[in-house]
Scaffold this motif. Structure first.
Motif, PDB file in Angstrom:
ATOM      1  N   MET A 170      13.767   8.956  17.746  1.00  0.00           N
ATOM      2  CA  MET A 170      13.219   8.640  19.051  1.00  0.00           C
ATOM      3  C   MET A 170      13.469   7.168  19.409  1.00  0.00           C
ATOM      4  O   MET A 170      13.747   6.860  20.549  1.00  0.00           O
ATOM      5  N   GLN A 171      13.378   6.301  18.403  1.00  0.00           N
ATOM      6  CA  GLN A 171      13.593   4.873  18.623  1.00  0.00           C
ATOM      7  C   GLN A 171      15.011   4.620  19.129  1.00  0.00           C
ATOM      8  O   GLN A 171      15.222   3.829  20.037  1.00  0.00           O
ATOM      9  N   ARG A 172      15.997   5.324  18.536  1.00  0.00           N
ATOM     10  CA  ARG A 172      17.392   5.138  18.938  1.00  0.00           C
ATOM     11  C   ARG A 172      17.600   5.581  20.380  1.00  0.00           C
ATOM     12  O   ARG A 172      18.350   4.952  21.121  1.00  0.00           O
ATOM     13  N   LEU A 173      16.953   6.654  20.783  1.00  0.00           N
ATOM     14  CA  LEU A 173      17.078   7.138  22.153  1.00  0.00           C
ATOM     15  C   LEU A 173      16.513   6.109  23.123  1.00  0.00           C
ATOM     16  O   LEU A 173      17.120   5.817  24.151  1.00  0.00           O
ATOM     17  N   THR A 174      15.394   5.518  22.784  1.00  0.00           N
ATOM     18  CA  THR A 174      14.785   4.495  23.631  1.00  0.00           C
ATOM     19  C   THR A 174      15.714   3.288  23.759  1.00  0.00           C
ATOM     20  O   THR A 174      15.889   2.753  24.859  1.00  0.00           O
ATOM     21  N   ILE A 175      16.322   2.878  22.659  1.00  0.00           N
ATOM     22  CA  ILE A 175      17.249   1.750  22.688  1.00  0.00           C
ATOM     23  C   ILE A 175      18.473   2.090  23.532  1.00  0.00           C
ATOM     24  O   ILE A 175      18.925   1.281  24.352  1.00  0.00           O
ATOM     25  N   ALA A 176      19.005   3.297  23.366  1.00  0.00           N
ATOM     26  CA  ALA A 176      20.177   3.718  24.135  1.00  0.00           C
ATOM     27  C   ALA A 176      19.869   3.780  25.623  1.00  0.00           C
ATOM     28  O   ALA A 176      20.682   3.363  26.455  1.00  0.00           O
ATOM     29  N   GLU A 177      18.708   4.288  25.964  1.00  0.00           N
ATOM     30  CA  GLU A 177      18.321   4.360  27.381  1.00  0.00           C
ATOM     31  C   GLU A 177      18.161   2.958  27.962  1.00  0.00           C
ATOM     32  O   GLU A 177      18.581   2.707  29.100  1.00  0.00           O
ATOM     33  N   ALA A 178      17.561   2.056  27.216  1.00  0.00           N
ATOM     34  CA  ALA A 178      17.403   0.679  27.687  1.00  0.00           C
ATOM     35  C   ALA A 178      18.768   0.023  27.863  1.00  0.00           C
ATOM     36  O   ALA A 178      18.988  -0.710  28.838  1.00  0.00           O
ATOM     37  N   ASP A 179      19.674   0.290  26.950  1.00  0.00           N
ATOM     38  CA  ASP A 179      21.024  -0.252  27.050  1.00  0.00           C
ATOM     39  C   ASP A 179      21.726   0.281  28.295  1.00  0.00           C
ATOM     40  O   ASP A 179      22.382  -0.473  29.015  1.00  0.00           O
ATOM     41  N   GLU A 180      21.585   1.564  28.567  1.00  0.00           N
ATOM     42  CA  GLU A 180      22.199   2.153  29.764  1.00  0.00           C
ATOM     43  C   GLU A 180      21.629   1.542  31.035  1.00  0.00           C
ATOM     44  O   GLU A 180      22.367   1.256  31.979  1.00  0.00           O
ATOM     45  N   ARG A 181      20.326   1.321  31.060  1.00  0.00           N
ATOM     46  CA  ARG A 181      19.708   0.687  32.243  1.00  0.00           C
ATOM     47  C   ARG A 181      20.209  -0.742  32.410  1.00  0.00           C
ATOM     48  O   ARG A 181      20.503  -1.178  33.533  1.00  0.00           O
ATOM     49  N   ALA A 182      20.331  -1.463  31.310  1.00  0.00           N
ATOM     50  CA  ALA A 182      20.810  -2.847  31.386  1.00  0.00           C
ATOM     51  C   ALA A 182      22.253  -2.890  31.876  1.00  0.00           C
ATOM     52  O   ALA A 182      22.615  -3.748  32.692  1.00  0.00           O
ATOM     53  N   MET A 183      23.084  -1.978  31.404  1.00  0.00           N
ATOM     54  CA  MET A 183      24.480  -1.937  31.849  1.00  0.00           C
ATOM     55  C   MET A 183      24.570  -1.563  33.325  1.00  0.00           C
ATOM     56  O   MET A 183      25.395  -2.112  34.063  1.00  0.00           O
ATOM     57  N   ALA A 184      23.742  -0.636  33.766  1.00  0.00           N
ATOM     58  CA  ALA A 184      23.741  -0.253  35.181  1.00  0.00           C
ATOM     59  C   ALA A 184      23.343  -1.450  36.046  1.00  0.00           C
ATOM     60  O   ALA A 184      23.952  -1.693  37.098  1.00  0.00           O
ATOM     61  N   GLN A 185      22.345  -2.193  35.601  1.00  0.00           N
ATOM     62  CA  GLN A 185      21.915  -3.380  36.337  1.00  0.00           C
ATOM     63  C   GLN A 185      23.021  -4.427  36.342  1.00  0.00           C
ATOM     64  O   GLN A 185      23.293  -5.054  37.367  1.00  0.00           O
ATOM     65  N   TRP A 186      23.680  -4.614  35.199  1.00  0.00           N
ATOM     66  CA  TRP A 186      24.781  -5.578  35.115  1.00  0.00           C
ATOM     67  C   TRP A 186      25.890  -5.195  36.089  1.00  0.00           C
ATOM     68  O   TRP A 186      26.432  -6.059  36.779  1.00  0.00           O
ATOM     69  N   ARG A 187      26.217  -3.909  36.174  1.00  0.00           N
ATOM     70  CA  ARG A 187      27.266  -3.472  37.108  1.00  0.00           C
ATOM     71  C   ARG A 187      26.870  -3.747  38.555  1.00  0.00           C
ATOM     72  O   ARG A 187      27.710  -4.119  39.376  1.00  0.00           O
ATOM     73  N   ARG A 188      25.593  -3.567  38.872  1.00  0.00           N
ATOM     74  CA  ARG A 188      25.136  -3.862  40.239  1.00  0.00           C
ATOM     75  C   ARG A 188      25.182  -5.364  40.518  1.00  0.00           C
ATOM     76  O   ARG A 188      25.534  -5.786  41.619  1.00  0.00           O
ATOM     77  N   ASP A 189      24.831  -6.174  39.537  1.00  0.00           N
ATOM     78  CA  ASP A 189      24.768  -7.620  39.721  1.00  0.00           C
ATOM     79  C   ASP A 189      26.128  -8.311  39.684  1.00  0.00           C
ATOM     80  O   ASP A 189      26.280  -9.410  40.212  1.00  0.00           O
ATOM     81  N   HIS A 190      27.113  -7.688  39.038  1.00  0.00           N
ATOM     82  CA  HIS A 190      28.418  -8.335  38.824  1.00  0.00           C
ATOM     83  C   HIS A 190      29.572  -7.404  39.201  1.00  0.00           C
ATOM     84  O   HIS A 190      30.387  -7.036  38.350  1.00  0.00           O
ATOM     85  N   PRO A 191      29.694  -7.053  40.484  1.00  0.00           N
ATOM     86  CA  PRO A 191      30.748  -6.098  40.880  1.00  0.00           C
ATOM     87  C   PRO A 191      32.165  -6.633  40.626  1.00  0.00           C
ATOM     88  O   PRO A 191      33.058  -5.851  40.299  1.00  0.00           O
ATOM     89  N   LYS A 192      32.366  -7.932  40.754  1.00  0.00           N
ATOM     90  CA  LYS A 192      33.713  -8.484  40.486  1.00  0.00           C
ATOM     91  C   LYS A 192      34.079  -8.314  39.016  1.00  0.00           C
ATOM     92  O   LYS A 192      35.222  -8.001  38.691  1.00  0.00           O
ATOM     93  N   ASP A 193      33.120  -8.544  38.138  1.00  0.00           N
ATOM     94  CA  ASP A 193      33.380  -8.373  36.709  1.00  0.00           C
ATOM     95  C   ASP A 193      33.703  -6.917  36.378  1.00  0.00           C
ATOM     96  O   ASP A 193      34.537  -6.635  35.514  1.00  0.00           O
ATOM     97  N   VAL A 194      33.052  -6.012  37.074  1.00  0.00           N
ATOM     98  CA  VAL A 194      33.328  -4.588  36.866  1.00  0.00           C
ATOM     99  C   VAL A 194      34.770  -4.282  37.256  1.00  0.00           C
ATOM    100  O   VAL A 194      35.491  -3.587  36.528  1.00  0.00           O
ATOM    101  N   LEU A 195      35.212  -4.832  38.386  1.00  0.00           N
ATOM    102  CA  LEU A 195      36.595  -4.607  38.816  1.00  0.00           C
ATOM    103  C   LEU A 195      37.597  -5.210  37.835  1.00  0.00           C
ATOM    104  O   LEU A 195      38.616  -4.582  37.520  1.00  0.00           O
TER     105      LEU A 195
END
Length: 95
Positions: A1-26
């Motif tokens: 369960m701990q790993r799932l929580t970490i993975a979900e948090a990582d996915e949320r952080a990456m989604a936020q990073w993509r929203r905040d840094h669209p040029k870096d995504v490109l």
């Protein structure tokens, strides 16, 4: 369960990073597209060398192969081990 929580948090952080840094995504997408193109070119070159090598082997005699050609050395060295490396599965996040 701990790993799932970490993975979900990582996915949320990456989604936020993509929203905040669209040029870096490109830039990252472009990088992976270039890597994919380079791997495709290398596979095509390997196929050409393999076909050429088979013809040379089938018709013994004077060879057109230059023993000092690094491409030939690299081809012979990597013929078998590159089969698993060609997967583009790691690109699915960048499409």
């Amino acid at each position: 369960m701990q790993r799932l929580t970490i993975a979900e948090a990582d996915e949320r952080a990456m989604a936020q990073w993509r929203r905040d840094h669209p040029k870096d995504v490109l830039v990252e997408r472009e990088f992976w597209m270039e890597q994919k193109a380079a791997r495709k070119w290398a596979r095509e070159e390997k196929k050409k060398w393999k076909a050429f090598s088979k013809v040379q082997h089938a018709h013994p005699g004077p060879s057109n192969l230059d023993p000092n050609d690094d491409r030939l050395f690299n081809f012979l060295l990597n013929t078998e081990e590159e089969e698993d490396i060609d997967s583009d599965s790691n690109l699915s996040d960048y499409k």
